[in-house]
Design a protein around this motif. Structure first.
Motif, PDB file in Angstrom:
ATOM      1  N   ASP A  94      10.015 -29.119 -10.281  1.00  0.00           N
ATOM      2  CA  ASP A  94       8.704 -29.047 -10.916  1.00  0.00           C
ATOM      3  C   ASP A  94       7.690 -29.981 -10.258  1.00  0.00           C
ATOM      4  O   ASP A  94       6.510 -29.653 -10.157  1.00  0.00           O
ATOM      5  CB  ASP A  94       8.843 -29.386 -12.399  1.00  0.00           C
ATOM      6  CG  ASP A  94       7.594 -29.077 -13.188  1.00  0.00           C
ATOM      7  OD1 ASP A  94       7.010 -27.997 -12.972  1.00  0.00           O
ATOM      8  OD2 ASP A  94       7.205 -29.914 -14.031  1.00  0.00           O
ATOM      9  N   ASP A  95       8.147 -31.128  -9.801  1.00  0.00           N
ATOM     10  CA  ASP A  95       7.248 -32.113  -9.184  1.00  0.00           C
ATOM     11  C   ASP A  95       6.967 -31.847  -7.713  1.00  0.00           C
ATOM     12  O   ASP A  95       6.124 -32.523  -7.119  1.00  0.00           O
ATOM     13  CB  ASP A  95       7.827 -33.527  -9.327  1.00  0.00           C
ATOM     14  CG  ASP A  95       7.791 -34.025 -10.762  1.00  0.00           C
ATOM     15  OD1 ASP A  95       7.064 -33.435 -11.581  1.00  0.00           O
ATOM     16  OD2 ASP A  95       8.506 -35.008 -11.051  1.00  0.00           O
ATOM     17  N   PHE A  96       7.654 -30.881  -7.107  1.00  0.00           N
ATOM     18  CA  PHE A  96       7.461 -30.616  -5.683  1.00  0.00           C
ATOM     19  C   PHE A  96       6.071 -30.017  -5.457  1.00  0.00           C
ATOM     20  O   PHE A  96       5.728 -28.974  -6.032  1.00  0.00           O
ATOM     21  CB  PHE A  96       8.529 -29.647  -5.172  1.00  0.00           C
ATOM     22  CG  PHE A  96       8.505 -29.474  -3.686  1.00  0.00           C
ATOM     23  CD1 PHE A  96       9.106 -30.399  -2.856  1.00  0.00           C
ATOM     24  CD2 PHE A  96       7.869 -28.381  -3.112  1.00  0.00           C
ATOM     25  CE1 PHE A  96       9.090 -30.242  -1.481  1.00  0.00           C
ATOM     26  CE2 PHE A  96       7.839 -28.207  -1.737  1.00  0.00           C
ATOM     27  CZ  PHE A  96       8.447 -29.143  -0.922  1.00  0.00           C
ATOM     28  N   PRO A  97       5.256 -30.674  -4.639  1.00  0.00           N
ATOM     29  CA  PRO A  97       3.887 -30.173  -4.441  1.00  0.00           C
ATOM     30  C   PRO A  97       3.865 -28.916  -3.563  1.00  0.00           C
ATOM     31  O   PRO A  97       4.543 -28.839  -2.539  1.00  0.00           O
ATOM     32  CB  PRO A  97       3.188 -31.337  -3.739  1.00  0.00           C
ATOM     33  CG  PRO A  97       4.282 -32.078  -3.048  1.00  0.00           C
ATOM     34  CD  PRO A  97       5.516 -31.891  -3.881  1.00  0.00           C
ATOM     35  N   LEU A  98       3.101 -27.954  -3.999  1.00  0.00           N
ATOM     36  CA  LEU A  98       2.885 -26.737  -3.214  1.00  0.00           C
ATOM     37  C   LEU A  98       1.393 -26.557  -2.996  1.00  0.00           C
ATOM     38  O   LEU A  98       0.599 -26.786  -3.901  1.00  0.00           O
ATOM     39  CB  LEU A  98       3.430 -25.510  -3.959  1.00  0.00           C
ATOM     40  CG  LEU A  98       4.945 -25.430  -4.122  1.00  0.00           C
ATOM     41  CD1 LEU A  98       5.312 -24.244  -5.005  1.00  0.00           C
ATOM     42  CD2 LEU A  98       5.620 -25.309  -2.773  1.00  0.00           C
ATOM     43  N   PRO A  99       1.017 -26.120  -1.808  1.00  0.00           N
ATOM     44  CA  PRO A  99      -0.408 -25.875  -1.570  1.00  0.00           C
ATOM     45  C   PRO A  99      -0.900 -24.689  -2.412  1.00  0.00           C
ATOM     46  O   PRO A  99      -0.129 -23.817  -2.794  1.00  0.00           O
ATOM     47  CB  PRO A  99      -0.494 -25.557  -0.073  1.00  0.00           C
ATOM     48  CG  PRO A  99       0.897 -25.423   0.414  1.00  0.00           C
ATOM     49  CD  PRO A  99       1.834 -25.897  -0.633  1.00  0.00           C
ATOM     50  N   ASP A 100      -2.193 -24.680  -2.688  1.00  0.00           N
ATOM     51  CA  ASP A 100      -2.779 -23.612  -3.497  1.00  0.00           C
ATOM     52  C   ASP A 100      -2.678 -22.249  -2.823  1.00  0.00           C
ATOM     53  O   ASP A 100      -2.738 -21.217  -3.494  1.00  0.00           O
ATOM     54  CB  ASP A 100      -4.249 -23.917  -3.792  1.00  0.00           C
ATOM     55  CG  ASP A 100      -4.411 -25.096  -4.729  1.00  0.00           C
ATOM     56  OD1 ASP A 100      -3.454 -25.362  -5.507  1.00  0.00           O
ATOM     57  OD2 ASP A 100      -5.466 -25.743  -4.691  1.00  0.00           O
ATOM     58  N   GLU A 101      -2.506 -22.217  -1.489  1.00  0.00           N
ATOM     59  CA  GLU A 101      -2.464 -20.959  -0.758  1.00  0.00           C
ATOM     60  C   GLU A 101      -1.119 -20.236  -0.880  1.00  0.00           C
ATOM     61  O   GLU A 101      -0.975 -19.095  -0.444  1.00  0.00           O
ATOM     62  CB  GLU A 101      -2.745 -21.173   0.729  1.00  0.00           C
ATOM     63  CG  GLU A 101      -4.079 -21.819   1.028  1.00  0.00           C
ATOM     64  CD  GLU A 101      -4.049 -23.333   0.858  1.00  0.00           C
ATOM     65  OE1 GLU A 101      -3.021 -23.962   1.155  1.00  0.00           O
ATOM     66  OE2 GLU A 101      -5.073 -23.874   0.406  1.00  0.00           O
ATOM     67  N   ILE A 102      -0.125 -20.889  -1.438  1.00  0.00           N
ATOM     68  CA  ILE A 102       1.227 -20.303  -1.534  1.00  0.00           C
ATOM     69  C   ILE A 102       1.176 -19.093  -2.454  1.00  0.00           C
ATOM     70  O   ILE A 102       0.613 -19.120  -3.525  1.00  0.00           O
ATOM     71  CB  ILE A 102       2.227 -21.341  -2.091  1.00  0.00           C
ATOM     72  CG1 ILE A 102       2.431 -22.449  -1.088  1.00  0.00           C
ATOM     73  CG2 ILE A 102       3.544 -20.708  -2.450  1.00  0.00           C
ATOM     74  CD1 ILE A 102       3.103 -22.022   0.198  1.00  0.00           C
ATOM     75  N   VAL A 103       1.791 -18.007  -1.994  1.00  0.00           N
ATOM     76  CA  VAL A 103       1.887 -16.783  -2.772  1.00  0.00           C
ATOM     77  C   VAL A 103       3.367 -16.513  -3.010  1.00  0.00           C
ATOM     78  O   VAL A 103       4.183 -16.580  -2.096  1.00  0.00           O
ATOM     79  CB  VAL A 103       1.247 -15.597  -2.017  1.00  0.00           C
ATOM     80  CG1 VAL A 103       1.375 -14.316  -2.810  1.00  0.00           C
ATOM     81  CG2 VAL A 103      -0.206 -15.911  -1.706  1.00  0.00           C
ATOM     82  N   SER A 104       3.703 -16.183  -4.244  1.00  0.00           N
ATOM     83  CA  SER A 104       5.101 -15.909  -4.540  1.00  0.00           C
ATOM     84  C   SER A 104       5.519 -14.594  -3.907  1.00  0.00           C
ATOM     85  O   SER A 104       4.711 -13.683  -3.721  1.00  0.00           O
ATOM     86  CB  SER A 104       5.335 -15.861  -6.053  1.00  0.00           C
ATOM     87  OG  SER A 104       4.564 -14.829  -6.617  1.00  0.00           O
ATOM     88  N   ALA A 105       6.786 -14.486  -3.596  1.00  0.00           N
ATOM     89  CA  ALA A 105       7.311 -13.278  -2.982  1.00  0.00           C
ATOM     90  C   ALA A 105       7.369 -12.164  -4.028  1.00  0.00           C
ATOM     91  O   ALA A 105       7.827 -12.366  -5.139  1.00  0.00           O
ATOM     92  CB  ALA A 105       8.705 -13.523  -2.418  1.00  0.00           C
ATOM     93  N   ALA A 106       6.891 -11.004  -3.655  1.00  0.00           N
ATOM     94  CA  ALA A 106       6.915  -9.865  -4.571  1.00  0.00           C
ATOM     95  C   ALA A 106       8.289  -9.196  -4.583  1.00  0.00           C
ATOM     96  O   ALA A 106       8.672  -8.607  -5.574  1.00  0.00           O
ATOM     97  CB  ALA A 106       5.841  -8.861  -4.176  1.00  0.00           C
ATOM     98  N   ILE A 107       8.984  -9.268  -3.460  1.00  0.00           N
ATOM     99  CA  ILE A 107      10.289  -8.624  -3.333  1.00  0.00           C
ATOM    100  C   ILE A 107      11.278  -9.630  -2.780  1.00  0.00           C
ATOM    101  O   ILE A 107      11.017 -10.295  -1.790  1.00  0.00           O
ATOM    102  CB  ILE A 107      10.220  -7.408  -2.394  1.00  0.00           C
ATOM    103  CG1 ILE A 107       9.268  -6.365  -2.948  1.00  0.00           C
ATOM    104  CG2 ILE A 107      11.608  -6.806  -2.181  1.00  0.00           C
ATOM    105  CD1 ILE A 107       9.010  -5.204  -2.015  1.00  0.00           C
ATOM    106  N   TYR A 108      12.414  -9.733  -3.443  1.00  0.00           N
ATOM    107  CA  TYR A 108      13.482 -10.609  -2.983  1.00  0.00           C
ATOM    108  C   TYR A 108      14.610  -9.725  -2.466  1.00  0.00           C
ATOM    109  O   TYR A 108      14.996  -8.752  -3.088  1.00  0.00           O
ATOM    110  CB  TYR A 108      14.008 -11.487  -4.111  1.00  0.00           C
ATOM    111  CG  TYR A 108      12.955 -12.412  -4.662  1.00  0.00           C
ATOM    112  CD1 TYR A 108      12.728 -13.644  -4.067  1.00  0.00           C
ATOM    113  CD2 TYR A 108      12.189 -12.051  -5.762  1.00  0.00           C
ATOM    114  CE1 TYR A 108      11.776 -14.492  -4.562  1.00  0.00           C
ATOM    115  CE2 TYR A 108      11.222 -12.903  -6.259  1.00  0.00           C
ATOM    116  CZ  TYR A 108      11.014 -14.120  -5.655  1.00  0.00           C
ATOM    117  OH  TYR A 108      10.066 -14.968  -6.152  1.00  0.00           O
ATOM    118  N   SER A 109      15.126 -10.046  -1.302  1.00  0.00           N
ATOM    119  CA  SER A 109      16.238  -9.275  -0.765  1.00  0.00           C
ATOM    120  C   SER A 109      17.190 -10.215  -0.040  1.00  0.00           C
ATOM    121  O   SER A 109      16.828 -11.311   0.355  1.00  0.00           O
ATOM    122  CB  SER A 109      15.744  -8.175   0.172  1.00  0.00           C
ATOM    123  OG  SER A 109      15.106  -8.760   1.289  1.00  0.00           O
ATOM    124  N   THR A 110      18.413  -9.753   0.103  1.00  0.00           N
ATOM    125  CA  THR A 110      19.403 -10.558   0.805  1.00  0.00           C
ATOM    126  C   THR A 110      19.810  -9.872   2.090  1.00  0.00           C
ATOM    127  O   THR A 110      19.600  -8.731   2.318  1.00  0.00           O
ATOM    128  CB  THR A 110      20.661 -10.784  -0.052  1.00  0.00           C
ATOM    129  OG1 THR A 110      21.189  -9.524  -0.413  1.00  0.00           O
ATOM    130  CG2 THR A 110      20.315 -11.599  -1.257  1.00  0.00           C
TER     131      THR A 110
END
Length: 59
Positions: A43-59
């Protein structure tokens, strides 16, 4: 914090109808403390505002 963890353990055990024996409480509390410590690191790990979450997760 231990009182809050005791309250949480009692509430979850009651909600899930799980027996929580007194002998198990120290191990359950220790596990919760470690889990909460790790969650706080994430939770405390800083992320830049430009980060976009992945829409699709695959292995």
């Amino acid at each position: 914090m231990a009182d809050h963890l005791d309250d949480y353990m009692n509430a979850v055990a009651g909600a899930m109808a799980l027996p929580l024996e007194d002998a198990w409480r120290p191990a359950v509390r220790a596990n919760l403390e470690v889990s909460l410590r790790l969650a706080r690191l994430v939770d405390d790990f800083p992320l830049p505002d430009e980060i976009v979450s992945a829409a699709i997760y695959s292995t």
